[in-house]
Design a protein around this motif. Structure first.
Motif, mmCIF file in Angstrom:
data_model
loop_
_atom_site.group_PDB
_atom_site.id
_atom_site.type_symbol
_atom_site.label_atom_id
_atom_site.label_comp_id
_atom_site.label_asym_id
_atom_site.label_seq_id
_atom_site.Cartn_x
_atom_site.Cartn_y
_atom_site.Cartn_z
ATOM 1 N N ARG A 90 0.941 -1.176 -0.045
ATOM 2 C CA ARG A 90 -0.025 0.147 -0.022
ATOM 3 C C ARG A 90 0.741 1.155 -0.010
ATOM 4 O O ARG A 90 0.821 2.224 -0.645
ATOM 5 C CB ARG A 90 -0.873 -0.125 1.160
ATOM 6 N N PHE A 91 1.966 1.250 0.679
ATOM 7 C CA PHE A 91 2.708 2.413 0.798
ATOM 8 C C PHE A 91 3.440 2.539 -0.453
ATOM 9 O O PHE A 91 3.533 3.944 -0.856
ATOM 10 C CB PHE A 91 3.993 2.220 1.931
ATOM 11 N N SER A 92 3.879 1.578 -1.266
ATOM 12 C CA SER A 92 4.380 1.851 -2.671
ATOM 13 C C SER A 92 3.347 2.322 -3.376
ATOM 14 O O SER A 92 3.766 3.208 -4.362
ATOM 15 C CB SER A 92 4.878 0.307 -3.158
ATOM 16 N N ALA A 93 2.145 2.012 -3.410
ATOM 17 C CA ALA A 93 0.932 2.404 -4.358
ATOM 18 C C ALA A 93 1.004 4.056 -3.861
ATOM 19 O O ALA A 93 0.538 4.789 -4.893
ATOM 20 C CB ALA A 93 -0.184 1.559 -4.095
ATOM 21 N N MET A 94 0.979 4.299 -2.709
ATOM 22 C CA MET A 94 0.618 5.755 -2.392
ATOM 23 C C MET A 94 1.609 6.632 -2.691
ATOM 24 O O MET A 94 1.561 7.630 -3.219
ATOM 25 C CB MET A 94 0.580 5.610 -0.691
ATOM 26 N N LEU A 95 2.978 6.078 -2.790
ATOM 27 C CA LEU A 95 4.096 6.871 -3.353
ATOM 28 C C LEU A 95 4.002 6.923 -4.734
ATOM 29 O O LEU A 95 4.307 8.221 -5.158
ATOM 30 C CB LEU A 95 5.197 6.266 -2.689
ATOM 31 N N ARG A 96 3.976 6.089 -5.299
ATOM 32 C CA ARG A 96 3.604 5.856 -6.999
ATOM 33 C C ARG A 96 2.540 6.898 -7.326
ATOM 34 O O ARG A 96 2.876 7.809 -8.251
ATOM 35 C CB ARG A 96 3.252 4.637 -7.323
ATOM 36 N N ASP A 97 1.430 6.931 -6.647
ATOM 37 C CA ASP A 97 0.299 7.919 -6.893
ATOM 38 C C ASP A 97 0.829 9.400 -6.760
ATOM 39 O O ASP A 97 0.385 10.437 -7.600
ATOM 40 C CB ASP A 97 -0.951 7.599 -6.268
ATOM 41 N N ALA A 98 1.442 9.650 -5.538
ATOM 42 C CA ALA A 98 1.616 10.941 -5.101
ATOM 43 C C ALA A 98 2.705 11.603 -6.283
ATOM 44 O O ALA A 98 2.594 12.695 -6.688
ATOM 45 C CB ALA A 98 2.569 10.988 -3.569
ATOM 46 N N VAL A 99 3.758 10.933 -6.539
ATOM 47 C CA VAL A 99 4.834 11.258 -7.390
ATOM 48 C C VAL A 99 4.274 11.638 -8.974
ATOM 49 O O VAL A 99 4.084 12.739 -9.581
ATOM 50 C CB VAL A 99 5.869 10.309 -7.736
ATOM 51 N N HIS A 100 3.097 10.698 -9.177
ATOM 52 C CA HIS A 100 2.471 10.938 -10.577
ATOM 53 C C HIS A 100 1.410 12.235 -10.351
ATOM 54 O O HIS A 100 1.365 12.913 -11.617
ATOM 55 C CB HIS A 100 1.526 9.746 -10.755
ATOM 56 N N THR A 101 0.841 12.371 -9.346
ATOM 57 C CA THR A 101 -0.075 13.819 -9.263
ATOM 58 C C THR A 101 0.879 15.071 -9.037
ATOM 59 O O THR A 101 0.563 16.021 -9.578
ATOM 60 C CB THR A 101 -0.734 13.470 -7.830
ATOM 61 N N VAL A 102 2.106 14.837 -8.430
ATOM 62 C CA VAL A 102 2.909 15.961 -8.391
ATOM 63 C C VAL A 102 3.259 16.318 -9.799
ATOM 64 O O VAL A 102 3.415 17.661 -10.342
ATOM 65 C CB VAL A 102 4.017 15.903 -7.435
ATOM 66 N N ALA A 103 3.681 15.254 -10.451
ATOM 67 C CA ALA A 103 4.354 15.639 -11.911
ATOM 68 C C ALA A 103 3.154 16.092 -12.749
ATOM 69 O O ALA A 103 3.423 17.282 -13.365
ATOM 70 C CB ALA A 103 4.617 14.233 -12.438
ATOM 71 N N LEU A 104 1.909 15.683 -12.687
ATOM 72 C CA LEU A 104 0.894 16.480 -13.665
ATOM 73 C C LEU A 104 0.403 17.794 -13.151
ATOM 74 O O LEU A 104 0.246 18.512 -14.197
ATOM 75 C CB LEU A 104 -0.502 15.353 -13.307
#
Length: 230
Positions: A90-104
């Motif tokens: 779950r933590f890996s998924a949260m980190l992945r989604d966070a980076v994706h959202t910041v990039a967008l």
């Protein structure tokens, strides 16, 4: 010395005769991050009933205890607050989604140049979206720009802040300061890939910093350091 040993012996014998025993009852299960094992494990959620015992026989109820979380691997008991910590998956998924959202968010604030897209795609792939491409990010930025329900672009309203807080708030509490700063700096590198920060990019990054619970002074310092040639 002999009287002391005698008293200790009587106390030990008494402890064997009388004591307290807890009978545990499972009331739930799931997967959690076990702090004892240091990894994701299955767990049982237990409630207990304490009883006074004589010669190992439970006699008098002494009240309830728990609930506790028991690791299925190491059998250690933990308080239920341990379930607030995300599993490794779950933590890996949260980190992945966070980076994706910041990039967008940063791309939506700027001109979305080729160099910025390349930098953003590299960060997103490193975070876990291994098949992310510049073309995919560009298409998402275009979709966000045409979505009237979102307020991306040079003039920011609550839309961007809501998107970022939804992605970053659950993660920030589980990241060390260096981890929170790393996400902000990834966004800064995307913004700087095609030149100095624009006002909209700086505003977007300030929002990222706030969502990561980084104080305003530290956000200013980090953005300045990222923009200073080494």
């Amino acid at each position: 010395m002999l009287p002391e040993r005698g008293r200790d012996g009587r106390v030990t014998r008494l402890a064997h005769i009388m004591g307290t025993r807890t009978a545990w009852t499972p009331v739930g299960d799931g997967e959690f991050f076990c702090p004892g094992c240091g990894g994701d494990r299955n767990y049982l959620r237990l409630t207990g009933q304490r009883r006074f015992t004589v010669l190992g026989v439970p006699l008098v109820p002494r009240g309830g205890t728990g609930p506790v979380v028991e690791c299925a691997a190491c059998r250690r008991h933990f308080g239920t607050d341990v379930l607030d910590h995300p599993t490794t998956v779950r933590f890996s998924a949260m980190l992945r989604d966070a980076v994706h959202t910041v990039a967008l968010a940063v791309l939506s604030a700027g001109a979305c140049s080729r160099t910025s897209l390349e930098t953003a795609a590299g960060a997103v792939r490193a975070a876990g979206f291994t098949d992310c491409t510049e073309e995919q990010l560009s298409a998402l930025v275009d979709a966000l720009a045409s979505d009237t329900g979102r307020n991306y672009g040079p003039s920011y309203g609550p839309g961007l802040a809501i998107e970022l807080h939804e992605a970053l708030d659950p993660l920030a509490a589980h990241l060390a300061p260096a981890g929170r700063e790393s996400i902000l700096l990834q966004g800064a590198r995307i913004a700087l890939a095609d030149g100095p920060y624009t006002p909209a990019e700086r505003e977007a990054l300030t929002t990222v910093g706030a969502a990561l619970t980084i104080c305003a002074d530290d956000v200013t310092r980090l953005l300045a350091a990222a923009g200073t040639p080494s």
